[in-house]
Design a protein around this motif. Sequence first.
Motif, PDB file in Angstrom:
ATOM      1  N   ARG A 121      30.247  73.472   6.978  1.00  0.00           N
ATOM      2  CA  ARG A 121      30.035  72.885   5.646  1.00  0.00           C
ATOM      3  C   ARG A 121      29.119  73.753   4.797  1.00  0.00           C
ATOM      4  O   ARG A 121      28.603  73.285   3.773  1.00  0.00           O
ATOM      5  N   CYS A 122      28.881  74.989   5.192  1.00  0.00           N
ATOM      6  CA  CYS A 122      28.066  75.905   4.370  1.00  0.00           C
ATOM      7  C   CYS A 122      28.602  75.890   2.929  1.00  0.00           C
ATOM      8  O   CYS A 122      29.787  76.105   2.700  1.00  0.00           O
ATOM      9  N   TYR A 123      27.699  75.642   1.974  1.00  0.00           N
ATOM     10  CA  TYR A 123      28.125  75.503   0.568  1.00  0.00           C
ATOM     11  C   TYR A 123      28.799  76.784   0.063  1.00  0.00           C
ATOM     12  O   TYR A 123      29.739  76.735  -0.727  1.00  0.00           O
ATOM     13  N   TYR A 124      28.296  77.928   0.510  1.00  0.00           N
ATOM     14  CA  TYR A 124      28.813  79.213   0.003  1.00  0.00           C
ATOM     15  C   TYR A 124      30.204  79.491   0.573  1.00  0.00           C
ATOM     16  O   TYR A 124      31.032  80.112  -0.071  1.00  0.00           O
ATOM     17  N   PHE A 125      30.448  79.013   1.802  1.00  0.00           N
ATOM     18  CA  PHE A 125      31.773  79.156   2.413  1.00  0.00           C
ATOM     19  C   PHE A 125      32.818  78.411   1.574  1.00  0.00           C
ATOM     20  O   PHE A 125      33.937  78.891   1.374  1.00  0.00           O
ATOM     21  N   TYR A 126      32.438  77.249   1.061  1.00  0.00           N
ATOM     22  CA  TYR A 126      33.360  76.437   0.261  1.00  0.00           C
ATOM     23  C   TYR A 126      33.550  76.974  -1.164  1.00  0.00           C
ATOM     24  O   TYR A 126      34.485  76.583  -1.850  1.00  0.00           O
ATOM     25  N   CYS A 174      30.716  85.664   1.154  1.00  0.00           N
ATOM     26  CA  CYS A 174      30.670  84.959   2.438  1.00  0.00           C
ATOM     27  C   CYS A 174      31.408  85.770   3.491  1.00  0.00           C
ATOM     28  O   CYS A 174      32.615  85.973   3.387  1.00  0.00           O
ATOM     29  N   ASN A 175      30.687  86.194   4.514  1.00  0.00           N
ATOM     30  CA  ASN A 175      31.297  86.979   5.596  1.00  0.00           C
ATOM     31  C   ASN A 175      32.275  86.165   6.430  1.00  0.00           C
ATOM     32  O   ASN A 175      33.173  86.718   7.050  1.00  0.00           O
ATOM     33  N   LYS A 176      32.094  84.866   6.480  1.00  0.00           N
ATOM     34  CA  LYS A 176      33.022  84.032   7.247  1.00  0.00           C
ATOM     35  C   LYS A 176      34.342  83.879   6.488  1.00  0.00           C
ATOM     36  O   LYS A 176      35.415  83.924   7.067  1.00  0.00           O
ATOM     37  N   ARG A 177      34.267  83.733   5.199  1.00  0.00           N
ATOM     38  CA  ARG A 177      35.470  83.534   4.391  1.00  0.00           C
ATOM     39  C   ARG A 177      36.229  84.840   4.177  1.00  0.00           C
ATOM     40  O   ARG A 177      37.442  84.875   4.125  1.00  0.00           O
ATOM     41  N   GLY A 215      28.938  90.115   2.574  1.00  0.00           N
ATOM     42  CA  GLY A 215      27.640  89.511   2.275  1.00  0.00           C
ATOM     43  C   GLY A 215      27.615  88.031   2.626  1.00  0.00           C
ATOM     44  O   GLY A 215      28.640  87.434   2.957  1.00  0.00           O
ATOM     45  N   CYS A 216      26.409  87.460   2.577  1.00  0.00           N
ATOM     46  CA  CYS A 216      26.216  86.056   2.931  1.00  0.00           C
ATOM     47  C   CYS A 216      25.337  85.417   1.866  1.00  0.00           C
ATOM     48  O   CYS A 216      24.175  85.805   1.707  1.00  0.00           O
ATOM     49  N   GLY A 217      25.908  84.470   1.133  1.00  0.00           N
ATOM     50  CA  GLY A 217      25.142  83.812   0.075  1.00  0.00           C
ATOM     51  C   GLY A 217      23.979  82.988   0.607  1.00  0.00           C
ATOM     52  O   GLY A 217      22.966  82.791  -0.069  1.00  0.00           O
ATOM     53  N   ALA A 218      24.110  82.512   1.862  1.00  0.00           N
ATOM     54  CA  ALA A 218      23.085  81.603   2.401  1.00  0.00           C
ATOM     55  C   ALA A 218      21.820  82.338   2.828  1.00  0.00           C
ATOM     56  O   ALA A 218      20.729  81.771   2.793  1.00  0.00           O
ATOM     57  N   ILE A 219      21.963  83.598   3.261  1.00  0.00           N
ATOM     58  CA  ILE A 219      20.777  84.356   3.669  1.00  0.00           C
ATOM     59  C   ILE A 219      20.058  84.787   2.394  1.00  0.00           C
ATOM     60  O   ILE A 219      20.613  85.510   1.568  1.00  0.00           O
ATOM     61  N   GLN A 227      22.734  88.399  11.648  1.00  0.00           N
ATOM     62  CA  GLN A 227      22.380  88.925  10.314  1.00  0.00           C
ATOM     63  C   GLN A 227      23.546  88.770   9.338  1.00  0.00           C
ATOM     64  O   GLN A 227      23.388  88.962   8.138  1.00  0.00           O
ATOM     65  N   HIS A 228      24.739  88.389   9.881  1.00  0.00           N
ATOM     66  CA  HIS A 228      25.916  88.270   9.016  1.00  0.00           C
ATOM     67  C   HIS A 228      26.239  86.822   8.633  1.00  0.00           C
ATOM     68  O   HIS A 228      27.003  86.597   7.695  1.00  0.00           O
ATOM     69  N   CYS A 229      25.717  85.868   9.378  1.00  0.00           N
ATOM     70  CA  CYS A 229      26.076  84.464   9.113  1.00  0.00           C
ATOM     71  C   CYS A 229      25.067  83.527   9.759  1.00  0.00           C
ATOM     72  O   CYS A 229      24.690  83.723  10.926  1.00  0.00           O
ATOM     73  N   ILE A 230      24.650  82.507   9.004  1.00  0.00           N
ATOM     74  CA  ILE A 230      23.696  81.514   9.545  1.00  0.00           C
ATOM     75  C   ILE A 230      24.284  80.097   9.429  1.00  0.00           C
ATOM     76  O   ILE A 230      23.564  79.109   9.306  1.00  0.00           O
ATOM     77  N   ALA A 231      25.624  80.025   9.478  1.00  0.00           N
ATOM     78  CA  ALA A 231      26.279  78.718   9.332  1.00  0.00           C
ATOM     79  C   ALA A 231      26.119  77.880  10.598  1.00  0.00           C
ATOM     80  O   ALA A 231      25.955  78.413  11.689  1.00  0.00           O
ATOM     81  N   THR A 232      26.217  76.564  10.430  1.00  0.00           N
ATOM     82  CA  THR A 232      26.207  75.652  11.584  1.00  0.00           C
ATOM     83  C   THR A 232      27.597  75.071  11.802  1.00  0.00           C
ATOM     84  O   THR A 232      28.396  74.964  10.871  1.00  0.00           O
TER      85      THR A 232
HETATM   86  S1  SF4 Z   1      26.167  81.357   6.299  1.00  0.00           S
HETATM   87 FE1  SF4 Z   1      28.124  82.120   7.065  1.00  0.00          FE
HETATM   88  S2  SF4 Z   1      29.573  80.701   6.137  1.00  0.00           S
HETATM   89 FE2  SF4 Z   1      27.691  80.569   4.915  1.00  0.00          FE
HETATM   90  S3  SF4 Z   1      27.811  82.119   3.296  1.00  0.00           S
HETATM   91 FE3  SF4 Z   1      26.812  83.082   5.012  1.00  0.00          FE
HETATM   92  S4  SF4 Z   1      28.513  84.073   6.063  1.00  0.00           S
HETATM   93 FE4  SF4 Z   1      29.423  82.509   4.790  1.00  0.00          FE
END
Ligand code: SF4
Length: 332
Positions: free
Chosen positions: A117-122, A128-131, A140-144, A158-163
């Motif tokens: 449910r990471c806001y940046y993923f949506y 967003c590295n996951k998307r 990049g990762c908007g959440a970091i 360092q690439h993602c901190i999603a739960t």
């Molecule tokens: S925490 Fe993961 S899912 Fe959220 S913006 Fe960063 S890379 Fe994407």
Amino acid sequence: MRPFSYARPSDTEEAVLELARPDSRFIAGGTNLIDLMKEDVERPSRLVDINRLPLNTIEELPEGGLRLGALATNADTAYHPLVTERYPLLSKTILAGASAQLRNMATNGGNLFQRTRCYYFYDAATPCNKRQCTANGAAGCGAIGGYNRIHAILGESQHCIATHPSDMCVALAALEAVIQISGPSGDRSIPIADLHRLPGDEPWRDHTLERGELVTAIDLPPNGFAGHHKYLKVRDRASYAFALVSVAVGLELDGDIVRHARLAMGGVAHKPWRKTEAEDLLIGKSAVRENFVPVADALLEGAVGHGSNTFKIELAHRAIVRALEDAVLMND
Ligand code: SF4
Ligand SMILES: Cc1cc2nc3c(=O)[nH]c(=O)nc-3n(C[C@H](O)[C@H](O)[C@H](O)COP(=O)(O)OP(=O)(O)OC[C@H]3O[C@@H](n4cnc5c(N)ncnc54)[C@H](O)[C@@H]3O)c2cc1C
């Protein structure tokens, strides 16, 4: 939403074959996948509707466990008499998630693979590295460095901190469920601990299923910890909200001595968080608060905050201790 084609196979083999087509996805209850398609995060060119597959039963296993069909709904699972009687931890955990309407649609298989449910993923306008699935975190990762109140404090990269957002999976981790899978290379089973991944260098890979693999069932081992258990979910609203932090506990007590302990956490990592070393600290000890604090210390060892979510470290510590106390007293 982008155009897509649609298939509705009636047997497992056909479903697996259908998924071999590029950019196809299974759809079960659709409560997560359709939302993601509307947001342009998931872009399948073909949906393989698995609702005609005969995978919605809940049945006893010969050695005393229970097999939950992948297409049994979350509601049917939570209210099934064998689940409420033998696995009340799982029943209560499922009922702590989503809403009655969603649980009527959502399936057990789909719940395992709901996405973060990471806001940046949506938000397709943010990095967003996951998307974006680009090597070495190039997207990049908007959440970091951004707003990360709901994000991970353990196991992140360092690439993602999603739960991982699922409540059900936290109870499955504590119960040591085993996932049954059918795929192009045949059938296999994997323990729930090996189903979800930490983000590492490939945050777009949430799980360890191979292309075309279908979950057919979730097996629960005989021990359901019906005597002493607790699912503690800490969230912003009393209902219809994802966990900031959650704790599933199962204990077996002999008087006040702990014989067997299971603990798993949600809302803190890319997968349900469990550490058997932390559980081992309790074995043979009295089930009292002073023995619970070191367990929380061990489970949270290495926890790191990222700004807005730093409060979760203390919150998680308190939640672990309280969940253990509640499990002993069977406080609901
Ligand atoms: S925490 Fe993961 S899912 Fe959220 S913006 Fe960063 S890379 Fe994407
Ligand atoms: C407003 C809202 C609030 C929510 N709150 C919570 C909450 O508090 N706690 C919580 O845990 N959840 C919550 N949810 C999430 C909900 O539980 C999930 O959306 C649901 O469990 C997904 O199940 P589904 O059958 O609808 O999956 P689908 O959306 O159909 O599928 C999800 C994913 O699983 C894959 N998939 C489905 N079945 C299989 C299978 N058998 N094998 C392999 N892959 C499969 C699909 O391809 C897709 O990628 C909430 C959802 C919403 C919309």
